[in-house]
Design a protein around this motif. Structure first.
Motif, mmCIF file in Angstrom:
data_model
loop_
_atom_site.group_PDB
_atom_site.id
_atom_site.type_symbol
_atom_site.label_atom_id
_atom_site.label_comp_id
_atom_site.label_asym_id
_atom_site.label_seq_id
_atom_site.Cartn_x
_atom_site.Cartn_y
_atom_site.Cartn_z
ATOM 1 N N GLN A 6 0.832 -1.184 0.000
ATOM 2 C CA GLN A 6 0.000 0.000 0.000
ATOM 3 C C GLN A 6 0.872 1.241 0.000
ATOM 4 O O GLN A 6 1.890 1.292 0.683
ATOM 5 N N ASN A 8 1.545 3.858 1.558
ATOM 6 C CA ASN A 8 1.297 4.532 2.820
ATOM 7 C C ASN A 8 1.991 5.867 2.937
ATOM 8 O O ASN A 8 1.545 6.758 3.632
ATOM 9 N N PRO A 133 0.698 1.849 14.877
ATOM 10 C CA PRO A 133 0.140 1.928 13.523
ATOM 11 C C PRO A 133 0.964 2.814 12.605
ATOM 12 O O PRO A 133 1.001 2.598 11.397
ATOM 13 N N ARG A 137 2.164 1.503 8.963
ATOM 14 C CA ARG A 137 1.766 2.159 7.721
ATOM 15 C C ARG A 137 2.909 2.879 7.017
ATOM 16 O O ARG A 137 2.738 3.342 5.899
ATOM 17 N N GLU A 141 3.177 -3.182 3.818
ATOM 18 C CA GLU A 141 2.664 -3.922 4.969
ATOM 19 C C GLU A 141 3.211 -5.334 5.043
ATOM 20 O O GLU A 141 3.199 -5.953 6.110
ATOM 21 N N ALA A 144 5.997 -5.062 7.381
ATOM 22 C CA ALA A 144 5.710 -4.305 8.613
ATOM 23 C C ALA A 144 6.311 -4.979 9.829
ATOM 24 O O ALA A 144 6.836 -4.324 10.733
ATOM 25 N N ILE A 227 0.408 9.602 7.597
ATOM 26 C CA ILE A 227 0.308 8.228 7.120
ATOM 27 C C ILE A 227 -1.128 7.924 6.758
ATOM 28 O O ILE A 227 -2.065 8.448 7.341
ATOM 29 N N HIS A 228 -1.306 7.082 5.746
ATOM 30 C CA HIS A 228 -2.642 6.715 5.318
ATOM 31 C C HIS A 228 -2.576 5.392 4.598
ATOM 32 O O HIS A 228 -1.516 4.907 4.231
ATOM 33 N N SER A 229 -3.692 4.805 4.428
ATOM 34 C CA SER A 229 -3.838 3.552 3.694
ATOM 35 C C SER A 229 -4.764 3.791 2.519
ATOM 36 O O SER A 229 -5.627 4.651 2.554
ATOM 37 N N ASP A 232 -8.350 3.929 3.576
ATOM 38 C CA ASP A 232 -8.731 4.814 4.668
ATOM 39 C C ASP A 232 -10.173 5.320 4.549
ATOM 40 O O ASP A 232 -10.795 5.669 5.538
ATOM 41 N N ASN A 389 -4.662 -5.477 9.361
ATOM 42 C CA ASN A 389 -4.840 -5.653 7.926
ATOM 43 C C ASN A 389 -6.269 -5.308 7.493
ATOM 44 O O ASN A 389 -7.245 -5.756 8.084
ATOM 45 N N THR A 395 -8.304 2.144 11.499
ATOM 46 C CA THR A 395 -6.994 1.759 12.021
ATOM 47 C C THR A 395 -6.747 2.325 13.421
ATOM 48 O O THR A 395 -6.225 1.631 14.299
#
Length: 452
Positions: A6, A8, A133, A137, A141, A144, A227-229, A232, A389, A395
């Motif tokens: 991802q 991130n 987190p 992120r 991942e 991670a 940070i982001h996914s 989100d 996940n 999150t």
């Protein structure tokens, strides 16, 4: 189970990722140092406040129960402040907790020590909720667990140092005290020595408070990436490849993610066995006459450092996060059986492993307790990415739920203490067997569950 990479952190920030990782690494070092001070603080305060074993374990209980009481409030604060300001706030709260040790040390009143521990634990709650987190992120991942393993190296390296530094600073100039020596003293001599020991806590804790205050200001000023996914906006809810229209993702409650809830339970058991291994080793060692009991936690932490180093090299190059978790659970089960069956007088295992280095030899039971650090090392790094996940915008709440799992560090040591009084210190380690069994279940099946 596969997880797609991802985006991130924006590509333009990729080259500057070193600074955020180093900054978060500093926080993990602080986690470790403050957390594993408990391993030395428990036998120390047992002498200063003249406590029973159960009372002494309340020191760990008040520290870790803060993660349950404060996790959700801290998550709400984190939603308003953001990760970076939340980290700064957490450091400030810990500094206040350290300052509470001053009146506690001056009066030697045990409840004030417990209050100080609760405040310190509350500050660590928001730091953990923000930083874990964040590091998950901050990149792919799939790797991670390796990033968290690097954080764990710093965390447990601090854990190695904490009992040694504590003993050096607090007990410097004092005799090699232990409970047996105190019991043999006259009342006046014992009272004078206990007073000297208590007052010796003031300077180190004031120093920590000042250092933490400076770090809080530092984290207010540095620039960390947001940070982001990619999920989100809305996490995916899939069953056999189909979206469940009856429970839209936008209204999905956090407890409806089975892999997250089971991950939190796994963390409960993991933190419990980790704290039992790290914080009771001194009490158990002292009970069977092992010298330098306040430093025994360092042996467990060294084993964890080795475990994190192995994980950093092997994940995900050679083994998956899921495989690492399962291997850790099986190894923990084997070591627990060895603790229950081994001798508390023979030192053959430690002589073989490190005696040739001139390091203190330990009875086999204590050695196997220390080696639990090796089994426990990769559990935390593996559970976090598996549990978070596909949570997307949930999150932060998911992280708070996982943080609540740290309550295992409050509950299981107390269970150990009560069991120890009933069947003996060595046999009491049997409580860890079901804990490792559940962790193995999560590694095999629990982390794959997408619906109840």
């Amino acid at each position: 189970m596969t997880t797609q990479a991802q985006p991130n952190v924006p590509h333009s920030q990729g080259l500057s990722r070193f600074v955020p990782i180093l900054s978060i690494g500093l926080l993990f070092f602080i986690f470790g140092f403050i957390t594993w001070l408990n391993g030395a603080l428990i036998p120390f305060l047992q002498m200063v406040c003249e406590l029973t074993e159960i009372q002494a374990l309340l020191i760990a209980f008040c520290f870790y129960i803060a993660y349950v009481v404060m996790a959700l409030p801290m998550a709400k604060i984190l939603e308003k402040t953001g990760y970076q300001k939340g980290m700064s706030l957490g450091l400030g709260i810990i500094a206040v907790g350290c300052l509470l040790f001053v009146p506690a040390a001056l009066t030697a009143i045990f409840p004030i020590f417990l209050l100080a521990q609760f405040v310190v634990g509350s500050g660590l709650t928001i730091l953990q909720t923000a930083s874990n987190p964040f590091i998950v992120r901050l990149g792919n991942e799939d790797s991670a667990a390796a990033r968290i393993a690097f954080m764990g190296l710093l965390n447990k390296a601090a854990g190695v140092l904490a009992p040694i530094v504590f003993t050096s600073l607090v007990l410097s100039g004092l005799p090699d005290v232990n409970q047996e020596l105190l019991d043999a003293m006259s009342a006046d001599t014992r009272t004078a020595l206990i007073n000297d020991m208590s007052v010796s806590l003031i300077q180190p804790y004031v120093g920590m408070a000042i250092a933490l205050g400076i770090l809080a200001m530092f984290f207010m000023r540095i620039s960390l990436p947001s940070i982001h996914s990619e999920n989100d906006i809305e996490p995916k809810c899939e069953q056999s490849g189909q979206h469940n229209d009856d429970t839209p993702a936008s209204t999905k409650q956090i407890l409806q993610f089975p892999h997250l809830v089971l991950g939190a339970i796994s963390l409960f058991f993991y933190v419990g066995v980790e704290v039992v291994a790290g914080d009771t080793i001194g009490l158990y060692g002292s009970s069977i006459g092992v010298e330098n009991a306040t430093t025994l936690t360092s042996f467990t932490m060294v084993a964890m450092v080795i475990g994190y180093a192995v994980g950093l090299v092997c994940i995900p190059r050679f083994i998956s996060q899921q495989t690492a978790l399962l291997s850790s659970a099986i190894f923990g089960l084997l070591l627990t059986v060895c603790i229950l069956l081994s001798s508390n007088t023979d030192t053959g295992i430690s002589n073989l492993l490190w005696g040739w280095l001139g390091v203190q030899a330990l009875p086999n039971t204590v050695t196997f307790i220390a080696l639990l650090g090796l089994a426990n090392a990769m559990v935390w790094p593996a559970i976090w990415p598996l549990a978070l996940n596909k949570l997307g915008k949930y999150t932060a709440q998911g992280s708070a739920l996982l943080i609540m799992g740290i309550a295992g560090g409050a509950v299981l040591p107390m269970v150990y203490g009560f069991t120890s009084e009933t069947i003996g210190g060595q046999s009491a380690y049997v409580i860890m067997l079901p804990c490792y069994c559940f962790i193995a279940y999560y590694a095999l099946w629990g982390c794959k569950k997408e619906n109840w």
